[in-house]
Design an enzyme around this catalytic site. Structure first.
Site, PDB file in Angstrom:
ATOM      1  CE  LYS A  10      -3.065   2.535   3.084  1.00 11.87           C
ATOM      2  NZ  LYS A  10      -3.542   2.480   4.393  1.00 11.87           N
ATOM      3  CG  ASP A  20      -5.524   8.545   4.833  1.00  5.53           C
ATOM      4  OD1 ASP A  20      -6.249   8.995   4.028  1.00  5.53           O
ATOM      5  OD2 ASP A  20      -5.777   7.554   5.336  1.00  5.53           O
ATOM      6  CE  LYS A  35      -6.201   9.112   8.181  1.00  6.14           C
ATOM      7  NZ  LYS A  35      -6.699   8.150   8.804  1.00  6.14           N
ATOM      8  CG  ASP A  95      -1.851   5.351   5.244  1.00  6.74           C
ATOM      9  OD1 ASP A  95      -1.850   4.433   5.888  1.00  6.74           O
ATOM     10  OD2 ASP A  95      -3.030   5.906   4.807  1.00  6.74           O
ATOM     11  NE  ARG A 147     -10.757  -1.141   4.254  1.00  5.75           N
ATOM     12  CZ  ARG A 147     -11.147  -1.238   5.283  1.00  5.75           C
ATOM     13  NH1 ARG A 147     -12.169  -1.891   5.572  1.00  5.75           N
ATOM     14  NH2 ARG A 147     -10.553  -0.695   6.482  1.00  5.75           N
TER      15      ARG A 147
END
Length: 469
Positions: free
Chosen positions: A235, A240, A247, A258, A321
């Site tokens: 990943k 992010d 967030k 990330d 994901r």
């Protein structure tokens, strides 16, 4: 060979004998104390060690002088010996010089040498932060090239994770992968921006399209065509924000990490290729920034995937994901013997197991046992969690084939793994839900980026497939 290691063959050419570091446990302390020269014994007594009866505390180094006041030897407390990386504290405790270890069990010498190198790591891109200057004579029986290889690979991954997003976006991550591929003569390609739509990577495109840096799918491969195919997916979310499900600021502070899955994938690839492990290796990294703009994907959107499943977006902060799904589908099309992915995927994994023990998922019991064994052997531990099939119902969608997040607040790491498994059916698949960060320094593990599970996967695959002659 690593610059902090000294070959045993060079010992006769050294201007002075190396300083001996004696590993001291509470059990060995009486014998060590009795063997000390009078001056050293007096020095130890002045510090209360003789009265304590147990010697230095674990992780503490005691420098003992000779009659001229120069450094004669070092006593180093190793406690009960449970922490094989305790020797990673030494580079920070010792003055410049050359040292040799004494009293380390034969089966712990490689871990001690590796811990020395891992503990000496420094991230110095933005300020002067010199590495320690204490050098270690390679312990008897230790493969200096092997521990150097592992240390170099870990440093590569740590550097990537520690670099902030203003200097490590999707393009820079691609550059790092290209440099690695070039070093080992690997075949390299990258699919960028709207090319992702033409090449059928709609989820990677959707997650990364809001960023000023275009999303991309990095793909490189190397190895003899006759060797077993192994594909590693990492990943690569270089930052992010959470997207439109933004967030809070406190949760963004470490989001440069990330892309820790990509860093672990590249570190693993470096070890495998440098050692000549007999696998036809393919590395896939979906590299994106989950940013916010008018082009952002939205909660409630339904996006096609490479596999053909339509995916309802339950939360834009579960972007990892999504990009993995397209990459894993591509990996599956090549029908490899094994697919491995690393991802800083869920906070639920940290709630369950904390930052030091990443969970992993696989349906293959033999693979799971081998991974657990390798993790313990190389001090890179992981813990298997179940792909609990009844939880698939938590991913149900009323408008699409699947929702990418759970409909409830439970089993977040498991449901993420179940989502990913839909894209690799028919091929053995191992998913590591890593943290990618050491929140407070431990021996051999400085605070900052960490390529969790990379060393264990290397050790496992090396054992499973062997190395080229």
């Amino acid at each position: 060979m690593h610059p902090l290691l000294v070959s045993r063959s060079d010992l006769p050419t050294l201007p002075a004998s190396p300083v001996t570091i004696r590993a001291v446990s509470p059990q060995s302390w009486p014998d060590v104390a009795a063997s000390l020269a009078p001056l050293a014994r007096a020095f130890a007594a002045a510090q209360g060690f003789l009265e304590s009866g147990k010697g230095p505390d674990a992780g503490k180094a005691v420098l003992l002088p000779n009659a001229d006041g120069a450094l004669a030897e070092v006593l180093f407390g190793v406690g009960d010996g449970a922490d094989r990386f305790i020797y990673g504290k030494l580079p920070d405790l010792l003055p410049e010089g050359i040292y040799t270890l004494d009293g380390v069990p034969e089966d712990g010498r490689e871990a001690a040498a590796l811990a020395w190198l891992l503990g000496a790591y420094r991230f110095a891109r933005y300020r002067d932060n010199p590495a320690p200057a204490a050098r270690l004579v390679v312990p008897e029986g230790v493969d200096a090239l092997e521990v150097s290889r592992v240390a170099e690979s870990v440093a590569l991954g740590r550097d990537l994770i520690n670099t902030p997003a203003n200097d490590l976006g999707p393009q820079e991550l691609s550059n790092a992968a290209h440099a690695l591929a070039t070093r080992f003569g690997a075949r390299f390609s990258v699919t960028v921006g709207d090319e992702l739509l033409d090449a059928n990577f709609p989820l990677v495109h959707a997650v990364g399209r809001a960023s000023a840096q275009a999303p991309r799918l990095i793909d490189f491969s190397a190895g003899d065509e006759s060797w077993p195919k192994v594909t590693i997916v990492g990943k690569g979310v270089t930052f992010d924000t959470g997207g439109l499900d933004i967030k809070p600021s406190s949760a963004m502070l470490l989001m440069k990490k990330d892309m820790g899955g990509a860093a672990s994938a590249l570190a693993t690839a470096h070890m495998l290729l440098d050692a000549g492990v007999k696998v036809r290796l393919r590395v896939l990294i979906p590299a994106v920034e989950n940013a916010i703009s008018g082009a952002s994907f939205r909660p409630g959107d339904v996006i096609p995937s490479r596999k053909g499943l339509s995916v309802e977006i339950g939360n834009t902060d579960a972007e990892g994901r999504l990009v993995l799904a397209d990459a894993l589908a591509l990996a599956r099309e090549d029908d490899p013997e094994l697919i491995i992915d690393y991802a800083t995927l869920t906070g639920a994994a940290r709630v369950a197991l904390g930052p030091e023990l990443p969970p992993f998922y696989t349906e293959d019991d033999d693979i799971a046992a081998a991974i657990a064994e390798a993790g313990l052997a190389v001090n890179d531990p992981v813990w298997r969690l179940p792909l609990w099939a009844p939880y698939n119902k938590l991913l149900a969608s009323k408008v699409a084939d699947v929702n990418h997040i759970s409909s409830g607040g439970f089993a977040g790491s498991i449901t993420a793994a179940l989502f990913l498994r839909r894209f690799t059916v028919g091929v053995p698949h191992v998913h590591f839900d890593i943290y990618g960060w050491t929140p407070s320094a431990r021996p051999g593990r400085p605070e900052g980026g960490e390529v969790q599970a990379a060393r264990l996967v290397y050790a496992w695959l090396k054992s499973r497939y062997g190395v080229a002659a």
